[in-house]
Motif scaffolding. Sequence first.
Motif, PDB file in Angstrom:
ATOM      1  N   UNK A 122      -2.923   4.980  18.342  1.00 27.55           N
ATOM      2  CA  UNK A 122      -2.275   3.895  17.610  1.00 27.55           C
ATOM      3  C   UNK A 122      -1.856   4.378  16.226  1.00 27.55           C
ATOM      4  N   UNK A 123      -0.965   3.629  15.596  1.00 30.75           N
ATOM      5  CA  UNK A 123      -0.543   3.961  14.232  1.00 30.75           C
ATOM      6  C   UNK A 123      -1.732   3.918  13.270  1.00 30.75           C
ATOM      7  N   UNK A 124      -2.595   2.907  13.434  1.00 33.27           N
ATOM      8  CA  UNK A 124      -3.771   2.794  12.566  1.00 33.27           C
ATOM      9  C   UNK A 124      -4.671   4.018  12.713  1.00 33.27           C
ATOM     10  N   UNK A 125      -4.965   4.398  13.946  1.00 28.36           N
ATOM     11  CA  UNK A 125      -5.825   5.561  14.189  1.00 28.36           C
ATOM     12  C   UNK A 125      -5.194   6.835  13.644  1.00 28.36           C
ATOM     13  N   UNK A 185       4.293   8.392  11.797  1.00 25.88           N
ATOM     14  CA  UNK A 185       5.213   8.903  10.789  1.00 25.88           C
ATOM     15  C   UNK A 185       4.511   9.668   9.701  1.00 25.88           C
ATOM     16  N   UNK A 186       3.172   9.677   9.724  1.00 22.94           N
ATOM     17  CA  UNK A 186       2.353  10.442   8.757  1.00 22.94           C
ATOM     18  C   UNK A 186       2.666  10.038   7.325  1.00 22.94           C
ATOM     19  N   UNK A 187       2.385   8.771   6.993  1.00 25.88           N
ATOM     20  CA  UNK A 187       2.475   8.362   5.591  1.00 25.88           C
ATOM     21  C   UNK A 187       1.332   8.998   4.799  1.00 25.88           C
ATOM     22  N   UNK A 188       0.099   8.719   5.221  1.00 23.59           N
ATOM     23  CA  UNK A 188      -1.110   9.342   4.666  1.00 23.59           C
ATOM     24  C   UNK A 188      -1.293   9.060   3.177  1.00 23.59           C
ATOM     25  N   UNK A 207       5.208  -5.891   6.926  1.00 23.38           N
ATOM     26  CA  UNK A 207       4.132  -6.460   7.732  1.00 23.38           C
ATOM     27  C   UNK A 207       3.101  -5.412   8.124  1.00 23.38           C
ATOM     28  N   UNK A 208       3.502  -4.137   8.140  1.00 27.06           N
ATOM     29  CA  UNK A 208       2.597  -3.068   8.534  1.00 27.06           C
ATOM     30  C   UNK A 208       1.898  -2.403   7.351  1.00 27.06           C
ATOM     31  N   UNK A 209       2.301  -2.737   6.143  1.00 30.86           N
ATOM     32  CA  UNK A 209       1.796  -2.033   4.967  1.00 30.86           C
ATOM     33  C   UNK A 209       0.282  -2.152   4.843  1.00 30.86           C
ATOM     34  N   UNK A 210      -0.256  -3.357   4.996  1.00 33.95           N
ATOM     35  CA  UNK A 210      -1.693  -3.565   4.835  1.00 33.95           C
ATOM     36  C   UNK A 210      -2.524  -2.727   5.788  1.00 33.95           C
ATOM     37  N   UNK A 211      -2.122  -2.680   7.048  1.00 37.68           N
ATOM     38  CA  UNK A 211      -2.863  -1.896   8.038  1.00 37.68           C
ATOM     39  C   UNK A 211      -2.814  -0.409   7.746  1.00 37.68           C
ATOM     40  N   UNK A 212      -1.667   0.083   7.325  1.00 30.70           N
ATOM     41  CA  UNK A 212      -1.535   1.499   6.982  1.00 30.70           C
ATOM     42  C   UNK A 212      -2.417   1.860   5.789  1.00 30.70           C
ATOM     43  N   UNK A 213      -2.378   1.018   4.747  1.00 27.26           N
ATOM     44  CA  UNK A 213      -3.164   1.313   3.537  1.00 27.26           C
ATOM     45  C   UNK A 213      -4.654   1.278   3.849  1.00 27.26           C
ATOM     46  N   UNK A 214      -5.096   0.319   4.643  1.00 26.39           N
ATOM     47  CA  UNK A 214      -6.508   0.247   5.019  1.00 26.39           C
ATOM     48  C   UNK A 214      -6.920   1.499   5.786  1.00 26.39           C
ATOM     49  N   UNK A 215      -6.103   1.931   6.729  1.00 25.71           N
ATOM     50  CA  UNK A 215      -6.416   3.133   7.501  1.00 25.71           C
ATOM     51  C   UNK A 215      -6.499   4.359   6.600  1.00 25.71           C
ATOM     52  N   UNK A 216      -5.578   4.471   5.663  1.00 25.86           N
ATOM     53  CA  UNK A 216      -5.584   5.610   4.738  1.00 25.86           C
ATOM     54  C   UNK A 216      -6.832   5.599   3.862  1.00 25.86           C
ATOM     55  N   UNK A 217      -7.206   4.425   3.394  1.00 22.60           N
ATOM     56  CA  UNK A 217      -8.387   4.288   2.543  1.00 22.60           C
ATOM     57  C   UNK A 217      -9.659   4.669   3.296  1.00 22.60           C
TER      58      UNK A 217
END
Length: 243
Positions: free
Chosen positions: A2-5, A60-63, A80-90
């Motif tokens: 998944x994108x989150x993982x 997309x490897x924001x990281x 809409x996806x920003x929160x999930x990406x930031x949480x995963x990175x944190x």
Amino acid sequence: MSEFSAELIGTMFVILLGNGVVANVVLKGTKGSNAGWMVITTGWALAVFVGVVIAGPFSGAHLNPAVTIALAMVGKFSWAKVGGYVLAQFLGAMLGSFLVWLVYIDHFRCTEDPDTLLAVFSTSPAIKNLLFNLLSEIVGTFVLVFVIFYFTGAEISNPKTPIGLGSLGAIPVAFLVWAIGLSLGGTTGYAINPVRDFGPRIIHALLPIKQKSSSNWKYAWVPIMGPFIGAAIAAIVFSLLKS
């Protein structure tokens, strides 16, 4: 995956290898003790290379929250996806720094200087001047994000993959991070990524490291706010130039 993982695991590897090279250089009794800035910047570049290889095809490897928000600002990524990406990175940054402590635990035990111990987890200025320390982080992140905007082929092999560091390809992004570290990183240690500093700094505060002192929270806002400001400026400049 998944994108989150992908964002969590990719960021974990970035911090594991990035903070790991710092540990290898600054902690007492390591094989790489006192190897210097060139080794640290090279290690960080390769750490980002690994993170992009892992996460690129899936997220997309924001990281990096600054990258995620900047891409959303210019319409290349869904808010809409920003929160999930930031949480995963944190979470990935916290996990990576915890693993560095486990790997180097004996060297943490024999290193007595508290500033050196903190340096494995988070950045600090060579000369403390908060205004110019902030400027350093702003400029470094501006370079990172602005270059990302000007690379094409962001979808890699999947047209639904969100744009990020993966748009550059793993090798070019490694050279970009290496260039920023070599040219602009000497003032603050070039966080250029809010979670790269914030997550590990929290881990430093929580871990039972006997010789540690303060986690220097008075400075912590600089490597958090600087990257966000630099990324926002890059997004604004890119939008103006594109119009």
